[in-house]
Design a protein around this motif. Structure first.
Motif, short mmCIF file in Angstrom:
data_model
loop_
_atom_site.label_atom_id
_atom_site.label_comp_id
_atom_site.label_asym_id
_atom_site.label_seq_id
_atom_site.Cartn_x
_atom_site.Cartn_y
_atom_site.Cartn_z
N THR A 1 -14.27 -0.09 -23.55
CA THR A 1 -16.07 0.49 -22.86
C THR A 1 -15.72 0.56 -21.86
OG1 THR A 1 -16.76 -1.15 -23.42
CG2 THR A 1 -16.40 0.79 -25.45
N THR A 2 -16.38 1.10 -20.56
CA THR A 2 -17.20 0.90 -19.62
C THR A 2 -17.33 -0.64 -19.63
OG1 THR A 2 -19.26 2.30 -19.80
CG2 THR A 2 -17.26 3.38 -19.13
N ARG A 3 -18.31 -0.55 -19.90
CA ARG A 3 -18.47 -2.20 -20.36
C ARG A 3 -17.16 -3.23 -20.83
NH1 ARG A 3 -22.38 -5.06 -18.52
NH2 ARG A 3 -21.41 -6.33 -17.68
N THR A 4 -16.96 -2.60 -21.32
CA THR A 4 -15.01 -3.55 -21.75
C THR A 4 -15.20 -4.49 -20.34
OG1 THR A 4 -14.92 -3.36 -23.10
CG2 THR A 4 -13.14 -4.34 -22.58
N VAL A 5 -14.89 -2.98 -18.93
CA VAL A 5 -13.77 -3.73 -18.76
C VAL A 5 -14.73 -3.39 -17.06
CG1 VAL A 5 -11.88 -0.81 -18.15
CG2 VAL A 5 -13.98 -1.09 -17.35
N VAL A 6 -15.80 -3.71 -17.15
CA VAL A 6 -16.86 -4.25 -15.94
C VAL A 6 -16.73 -5.96 -16.47
CG1 VAL A 6 -18.62 -5.24 -15.74
CG2 VAL A 6 -18.75 -2.86 -15.73
N ASP A 7 -17.00 -6.78 -17.70
CA ASP A 7 -16.80 -7.73 -18.33
C ASP A 7 -15.02 -8.40 -17.75
OD1 ASP A 7 -19.18 -7.38 -19.50
OD2 ASP A 7 -18.78 -7.44 -21.12
N MET A 8 -13.96 -7.10 -18.01
CA MET A 8 -13.12 -8.02 -17.61
C MET A 8 -12.89 -9.08 -16.32
SD MET A 8 -10.39 -5.34 -19.29
CE MET A 8 -8.99 -6.34 -19.54
N LYS A 9 -13.88 -8.17 -15.34
CA LYS A 9 -14.04 -8.23 -14.05
C LYS A 9 -14.97 -10.37 -13.53
CE LYS A 9 -15.59 -8.09 -9.35
NZ LYS A 9 -14.51 -6.95 -8.56
N GLU A 10 -15.52 -9.62 -14.63
CA GLU A 10 -16.67 -11.07 -14.85
C GLU A 10 -15.70 -12.14 -15.43
OE1 GLU A 10 -19.98 -10.55 -16.69
OE2 GLU A 10 -20.39 -9.27 -15.03
N LYS A 11 -14.69 -11.95 -16.51
CA LYS A 11 -13.79 -12.89 -16.61
C LYS A 11 -12.70 -13.48 -16.45
CE LYS A 11 -14.72 -11.62 -21.26
NZ LYS A 11 -14.12 -10.68 -22.73
N GLY A 12 -12.28 -12.42 -15.49
CA GLY A 12 -11.10 -12.57 -14.29
C GLY A 12 -10.24 -12.03 -15.08
N GLY B 1 -26.35 9.76 -17.64
CA GLY B 1 -25.28 9.33 -18.79
C GLY B 1 -23.64 9.40 -18.58
N ILE B 2 -22.89 9.80 -17.88
CA ILE B 2 -21.71 10.16 -17.62
C ILE B 2 -21.21 8.87 -17.11
CG2 ILE B 2 -19.78 11.48 -16.86
CD1 ILE B 2 -22.25 13.64 -17.45
N PRO B 3 -20.48 8.41 -17.50
CA PRO B 3 -20.18 7.06 -16.74
C PRO B 3 -18.95 7.26 -15.41
CG PRO B 3 -19.51 6.26 -19.03
CD PRO B 3 -20.24 7.70 -18.55
N VAL B 4 -19.46 7.44 -14.56
CA VAL B 4 -18.38 7.64 -13.49
C VAL B 4 -17.32 6.34 -12.24
CG1 VAL B 4 -18.37 8.93 -10.41
CG2 VAL B 4 -19.55 9.42 -12.82
N MET B 5 -16.28 6.56 -12.21
CA MET B 5 -15.35 6.27 -11.57
C MET B 5 -15.11 7.09 -10.11
SD MET B 5 -11.13 4.88 -12.96
CE MET B 5 -11.63 3.75 -13.75
N GLY B 6 -15.51 5.62 -8.79
CA GLY B 6 -15.00 5.96 -7.93
C GLY B 6 -13.34 5.69 -7.23
N HIS B 7 -13.26 6.66 -6.65
CA HIS B 7 -12.17 6.44 -5.99
C HIS B 7 -11.97 6.61 -4.34
CE1 HIS B 7 -7.58 8.81 -6.31
NE2 HIS B 7 -7.49 7.53 -4.94
N LEU B 8 -11.82 5.33 -3.62
CA LEU B 8 -11.60 5.45 -1.71
C LEU B 8 -9.90 5.24 -1.57
CD1 LEU B 8 -14.89 3.81 -1.78
CD2 LEU B 8 -14.62 5.64 -1.35
N GLY B 9 -10.12 5.30 0.03
CA GLY B 9 -9.30 4.99 0.08
C GLY B 9 -8.44 6.20 0.77
N LEU B 10 -7.36 6.53 -0.23
CA LEU B 10 -6.09 7.46 -0.13
C LEU B 10 -5.97 8.85 -0.65
CD1 LEU B 10 -2.64 7.94 1.17
CD2 LEU B 10 -3.94 9.81 -0.17
N HIS C 1 -13.70 10.03 -21.96
CA HIS C 1 -15.41 8.26 -21.59
C HIS C 1 -15.79 8.14 -20.85
CE1 HIS C 1 -12.21 7.25 -25.04
NE2 HIS C 1 -12.95 7.73 -25.88
N ALA C 2 -15.34 8.98 -19.19
CA ALA C 2 -15.79 8.88 -17.98
C ALA C 2 -15.38 9.65 -17.05
CB ALA C 2 -15.72 7.18 -17.96
#
Ligand code: KIV
Length: 277
Positions: free
Chosen positions: A15-26, A142-151, A121-122
């Motif tokens: 889930t979106t929560r999982t990927v945020v948690d993955m960052k926290e856990k490294g 209530g819709i999760p959004v992933m951003g996109h920067l750079g090129l 899912h997003a």
């Protein structure tokens, strides 16, 4: 790889929560594109965390030179095919060019349509400051959004080149500000495409949401590649950030060549490959 099993022994959904948690856990996040049911099944079985139904479908599926011609119907078709093939990965659908840039209302309607009618899912959309209010509205719905920067490929005609972005201080500072703005607006992750490693590291360290890099170096919280590039399906395209994990271009042309040879030489079908009564 986060493949914890739930009670019924199916892999636990990302889930979106999982990927945020993955960052926290490294724990690094793996993301790949997919555009159809069969490939999505294979990519999901391979254990990838996030599947992006990228508008790169315009390049690798439709043969357009850029991603600009893709529209909502096409992206929704690809997304529904992918969703049907996925059990575990988080499925993120790209909003196509001009589906979210005109008005926030239209963006909200299109993001909602994508979620309701495809099962994504997003959603992902490109850009910084100009899309911040739109991101807020979509997230508020209530819709999760992933951003996109750079090129950002939807702006290729503005850039006029596919060269590395934000190599100059002013563009780098603006990118960092945009990343902060997107995080504040509610994005759960941001793709960083083709920017210097040092800048991607700075963004990654500042944000609490994950960064997912493509040509943005090893400091990002995750990596994404276009499936056709990493499978070696298009060997004419070889920027330095692509690593090839297979040579399917050669495997497929060899297989087709062998089939043609067998048909012409009457080797196929053999007795065993036909119904004699
Ligand atoms: O459309 C796409 O495939 C993308 C990735 C390159 C990040 O946006």
């Amino acid at each position: 790889m986060s493949t914890a099993k739930s009670d019924n022994s199916r892999p636990e959904k990302v889930t979106t929560r999982t990927v945020v948690d993955m960052k926290e856990k490294g724990e690094k996040i793996s993301m790949l594109t997919a555009y159809d049911y069969t490939m999505a099944r294979l990519v999901d079985s391979g254990g990838v965390d996030v599947i992006l139904v990228g508008d790169s479908a315009g390049n690798v599926m439709a043969g357009y030179e850029t991603t600009l011609p893709m529209n909502m119907d096409q992206m929704m078709y690809h997304t529904s095919c992918v969703v049907r093939g996925v059990e575990r990965a988080l499925v993120v659908a790209d909003l196509p060019f001009m589906s979210y840039q005109v008005t926030t209302k239209e963006a909200l309607i299109n993001a909602g349509k994508m979620m309701k009618e495809t099962g994504a899912h997003a959603v992902k959309l490109e850009g910084g400051k100009p899309v911040v209010d739109t991101v807020k509205q979509i997230v508020n719905a209530g819709i999760p959004v992933m951003g996109h920067l750079g090129l950002t490929p939807q702006s290729i005609y503005k850039f006029g080149t596919y060269k590395v972005r934000a190599t100059q201080d002013d563009e780098a500072e603006e990118l960092l500000k945009d990343a902060r703005r997107l995080e504040k607006a509610g994005c759960f992750a941001i793709v960083l495409e083709k920017i210097p490693t040092k800048l991607a590291k700075q963004v990654t360290e500042e944000l609490s949401i994950p960064t997912i890099g493509i040509g943005a170096g090893d400091a990002c919280d995750g990596q994404v590649l276009v499936l056709h590039d990493m499978l070696g399906l298009n060997k004419d395209f070889h920027p330095r950030f692509i690593r090839r994990y297979a040579d399917l271009q050669e495997s497929i042309t060899d297989a087709v060549g062998n089939y043609v040879k067998d048909v012409k030489s009457l080797d196929f079908p053999s007795k065993k490959e036909q119904y004699d009564q």
